[in-house]
Enzyme design. Structure first.
Site, PDB file in Angstrom:
ATOM      1  N   LYS A   1       0.731  -1.325   0.054  1.00 34.21           N
ATOM      2  CA  LYS A   1      -0.010   0.109   0.077  1.00 34.21           C
ATOM      3  C   LYS A   1       0.980   1.242  -0.085  1.00 34.21           C
ATOM      4  O   LYS A   1       1.603   1.497   0.879  1.00 34.21           O
ATOM      5  CB  LYS A   1      -1.129  -0.046   1.115  1.00 34.21           C
TER       6      LYS A   1
ATOM      7  N   ALA B   1      -9.623   4.957   5.058  1.00 35.82           N
ATOM      8  CA  ALA B   1      -9.394   6.148   5.724  1.00 35.82           C
ATOM      9  C   ALA B   1     -10.816   6.894   5.920  1.00 35.82           C
ATOM     10  O   ALA B   1     -11.339   7.144   5.255  1.00 35.82           O
ATOM     11  CB  ALA B   1      -8.291   7.027   5.440  1.00 35.82           C
TER      12      ALA B   1
END
Length: 255
Positions: A96, A183
């Protein structure tokens, strides 16, 4: 199935491993979530010092695919160096890519993210970049060859939920690679909405680890993501301005 590069997963929940009250709670929450992918910051791992505490020590890592991230990087060069360290330690070939451009909002730097993704793709990594909810940026990263794109719902750890559902839906409608909302998710309702908007998966951490009961919240997130995906696939009814009777009027006793 959620397909990322050569990998296939039954669960569409990707779970972070940090901020739990203790390792026992972490283990229970991970198991309750039924996730198949665990993400963590490479910088938190004492990769070359076996005698140091390992924050994944309670987990049976054979059950999961690991998704290291480059948290802490502020330039493409730093992100690439962290990714190479991860692969050299044998963790995983998935990465990531997280390159932060603003220390206050922790929003990503789009230019450095693209640079890092390009380098890592050339080196054979399976690249999942963390981005803002920028529609054009998401498309550019897909065109570059990224295996998935991870737009944020809102700033990292804020729990604000999906601030701009329009942009997120624009991204999911145009994408040919998995879109994983990453997020800002704070509740199961946020996770379900992300899936209803067409996301292929959700990555979260703080919403579970900082809940009063992380284990229950992990299970709630699992169910919310499943419900949201089913709702998306089923296709919701159109919204109408006025009421419509749910029972037919024809053939009734008084008709």
């Amino acid at each position: 199935m959620l397909k990322i590069g050569p990998y296939e997963f039954s669960s569409r929940l990707l779970l972070g491993t940090g901020k739990y009250p203790n390792f026992d709670v972490q283990k229970e929450a991970v198991e309750a979530s039924e996730t198949e992918v665990l993400t963590f910051a490479v910088r938190r791992m004492n990769i070359f010092e076996a005698n140091q505490p390992n924050f994944l020590e309670k987990l049976d890592l054979k059950k999961y695919k690991l998704l290291p991230n480059t948290a802490g990087a502020s330039t493409a060069e730093e992100a690439v160096r962290i990714a190479r360290l991860s692969r050299a330690s044998g963790l995983c070939d998935m990465i990531k890519v997280e390159v932060i451009g603003c220390s206050k909002t922790l929003l990503p730097d789009p230019i450095e993210t693209i640079r890092a993704a390009e380098i890592l793709l050339d080196e054979g990594f399976i690249v999942l970049p963390y981005t803002s909810d920028d529609v054009v940026l998401a498309r550019k990263l897909e065109e570059l060859g990224c295996h998935a794109v991870m737009p944020c719902a809102s700033p990292i750890g804020s729990g604000q939920g999906i601030i701009n559902p329009n942009n997120l839906q624009f991204i999911t409608e145009q994408a040919a690679v998995p879109i994983i909302v990453d997020a800002g998710i704070g509740s199961p309702a946020d996770a379900a909405l992300a899936m209803e908007l067409g996301a292929d998966g959700v990555l979260l951490n703080t919403a579970v680890s900082s809940a009063d009961d992380p284990v229950k919240m992990a299970k709630a997130m699992k169910l919310a993501i499943e419900a949201g995906r089913l709702g998306y696939e089923a296709g919701r009814m159109p919204k109408k301005r006025y009421a419509t009777a749910s029972s037919p009027e024809e053939g009734t006793v008084f008709s």
